[in-house]
Scaffold this motif. Sequence first.
Motif, PDB file in Angstrom:
ATOM      1  N   CYS A 165      -2.506  -5.609  -3.413  1.00 44.03           N
ATOM      2  CA  CYS A 165      -1.119  -5.366  -3.013  1.00 44.03           C
ATOM      3  C   CYS A 165      -0.746  -6.085  -1.721  1.00 44.03           C
ATOM      4  O   CYS A 165       0.401  -6.021  -1.271  1.00 44.03           O
ATOM      5  CB  CYS A 165      -0.876  -3.871  -2.856  1.00 44.03           C
ATOM      6  SG  CYS A 165      -1.550  -3.127  -1.341  1.00 44.03           S
TER       7      CYS A 165
ATOM      8  N   ARG B 221       2.853   1.758  -4.501  1.00 41.10           N
ATOM      9  CA  ARG B 221       3.248   1.205  -5.801  1.00 41.10           C
ATOM     10  C   ARG B 221       2.011   0.885  -6.645  1.00 41.10           C
ATOM     11  O   ARG B 221       1.972   1.175  -7.850  1.00 41.10           O
ATOM     12  CB  ARG B 221       4.086  -0.060  -5.614  1.00 41.10           C
ATOM     13  CG  ARG B 221       5.462   0.190  -5.028  1.00 41.10           C
ATOM     14  CD  ARG B 221       6.199  -1.124  -4.786  1.00 41.10           C
ATOM     15  NE  ARG B 221       6.444  -1.849  -6.014  1.00 41.10           N
ATOM     16  CZ  ARG B 221       7.490  -1.685  -6.802  1.00 41.10           C
ATOM     17  NH1 ARG B 221       8.404  -0.791  -6.484  1.00 41.10           N
ATOM     18  NH2 ARG B 221       7.641  -2.405  -7.902  1.00 41.10           N
ATOM     19  N   TYR B 222       1.007   0.311  -6.026  1.00 46.38           N
ATOM     20  CA  TYR B 222      -0.189  -0.050  -6.771  1.00 46.38           C
ATOM     21  C   TYR B 222      -1.003   1.188  -7.139  1.00 46.38           C
ATOM     22  O   TYR B 222      -1.659   1.217  -8.185  1.00 46.38           O
ATOM     23  CB  TYR B 222      -1.020  -1.066  -5.983  1.00 46.38           C
ATOM     24  CG  TYR B 222      -0.508  -2.481  -6.155  1.00 46.38           C
ATOM     25  CD1 TYR B 222      -1.279  -3.472  -6.729  1.00 46.38           C
ATOM     26  CD2 TYR B 222       0.793  -2.819  -5.760  1.00 46.38           C
ATOM     27  CE1 TYR B 222      -0.801  -4.765  -6.896  1.00 46.38           C
ATOM     28  CE2 TYR B 222       1.290  -4.104  -5.919  1.00 46.38           C
ATOM     29  CZ  TYR B 222       0.490  -5.075  -6.493  1.00 46.38           C
ATOM     30  OH  TYR B 222       0.969  -6.348  -6.676  1.00 46.38           O
TER      31      TYR B 222
ATOM     32  N   LYS C  41       8.741  -6.341   3.321  1.00 43.07           N
ATOM     33  CA  LYS C  41       7.685  -5.639   2.593  1.00 43.07           C
ATOM     34  C   LYS C  41       6.741  -4.975   3.585  1.00 43.07           C
ATOM     35  O   LYS C  41       6.525  -5.470   4.692  1.00 43.07           O
ATOM     36  CB  LYS C  41       6.888  -6.601   1.709  1.00 43.07           C
ATOM     37  CG  LYS C  41       7.674  -7.247   0.573  1.00 43.07           C
ATOM     38  CD  LYS C  41       7.920  -6.245  -0.543  1.00 43.07           C
ATOM     39  CE  LYS C  41       8.600  -6.916  -1.731  1.00 43.07           C
ATOM     40  NZ  LYS C  41       8.832  -5.966  -2.847  1.00 43.07           N
TER      41      LYS C  41
ATOM     42  N   ASN D  44       3.664  -0.860  -0.488  1.00 45.26           N
ATOM     43  CA  ASN D  44       3.123  -1.566  -1.645  1.00 45.26           C
ATOM     44  C   ASN D  44       1.847  -0.886  -2.152  1.00 45.26           C
ATOM     45  O   ASN D  44       1.574  -0.862  -3.355  1.00 45.26           O
ATOM     46  CB  ASN D  44       2.835  -3.024  -1.286  1.00 45.26           C
ATOM     47  CG  ASN D  44       3.260  -3.976  -2.390  1.00 45.26           C
ATOM     48  OD1 ASN D  44       4.231  -3.711  -3.084  1.00 45.26           O
ATOM     49  ND2 ASN D  44       2.534  -5.062  -2.562  1.00 45.26           N
TER      50      ASN D  44
ATOM     51  N   GLU E  90       1.901  -7.075  -9.871  1.00 47.15           N
ATOM     52  CA  GLU E  90       1.757  -5.743 -10.454  1.00 47.15           C
ATOM     53  C   GLU E  90       1.315  -5.821 -11.916  1.00 47.15           C
ATOM     54  O   GLU E  90       0.448  -5.053 -12.349  1.00 47.15           O
ATOM     55  CB  GLU E  90       3.071  -4.976 -10.332  1.00 47.15           C
ATOM     56  CG  GLU E  90       3.446  -4.665  -8.885  1.00 47.15           C
ATOM     57  CD  GLU E  90       4.698  -3.819  -8.768  1.00 47.15           C
ATOM     58  OE1 GLU E  90       5.083  -3.191  -9.775  1.00 47.15           O
ATOM     59  OE2 GLU E  90       5.285  -3.775  -7.669  1.00 47.15           O
TER      60      GLU E  90
ATOM     61  N   PRO F 145       2.631 -11.008  -3.880  1.00 51.89           N
ATOM     62  CA  PRO F 145       1.364 -10.353  -3.529  1.00 51.89           C
ATOM     63  C   PRO F 145       0.174 -11.153  -4.039  1.00 51.89           C
ATOM     64  O   PRO F 145       0.310 -12.020  -4.907  1.00 51.89           O
ATOM     65  CB  PRO F 145       1.460  -8.993  -4.229  1.00 51.89           C
ATOM     66  CG  PRO F 145       2.415  -9.205  -5.358  1.00 51.89           C
ATOM     67  CD  PRO F 145       3.398 -10.225  -4.861  1.00 51.89           C
TER      68      PRO F 145
END
Length: 220
Positions: A81, A144-145, A136, A141, A95, A91
């Motif tokens: 991430c 999110r991951y 960001k 992040n 994703e 990244p």
Amino acid sequence: MNLKFYLFGDSICFGQLVSHHLTWISSLSESLNNLSKHSSVLIQNASVNGNTTRLALERMSYDVTSHSPDFLLVQFGMNDCNYWQSDFTVPRVSERAFEANLVEIVERAFLCGISQIFLCTNHPSLKGEFSHFPTKSHSENNKRYNDIIRRTAALLQQENESVIFLDNESYWYEIMESNPQIRLEKLLLPDGIHLSETGHRIYSEYSEVIISDAVKKLLL
């Protein structure tokens, strides 16, 4: 009975910047080897600092599947991430690619005869915005991951009940909410990412019971 338990991850699984005997991996190793007087569990840590799932797949055959472990713990995401300035605002692993890589790691693991796979989320981080990409932040992040890991684990469990999910992120939020004295700053090193000695103890507290119960079933 002699069993093999392999760990496959990045610096969080390796225990970067903390003496080995103080890491959650060391504690787990001791716990697993105390499960039975008549059996042994060989613990091998195939984790590499800085690894993404993409890099991990390239070395998985040599470092993991060629040894045919009985158990495998998989923990990636903190580097996937991350944003490098040289990657032009994307990244290190997208994703979609991250989810696909997790699935492939699990599939390859089962094909080599592994009995059970532990798939883990990462703890919350305190690393904020990137100086080269201020819109960001690593902490957001990372969340999110972790959601991708959570979703992927649920899908894989529908196909194979031998996938066991360890939600470190949720556990950390639970203990911090229940005990205000436990603050994220104390659980992490000054870099805001890696585990402090206290953070390693929290990992041990959560994971050892779940993992030991699963290994014990195969020993009996």
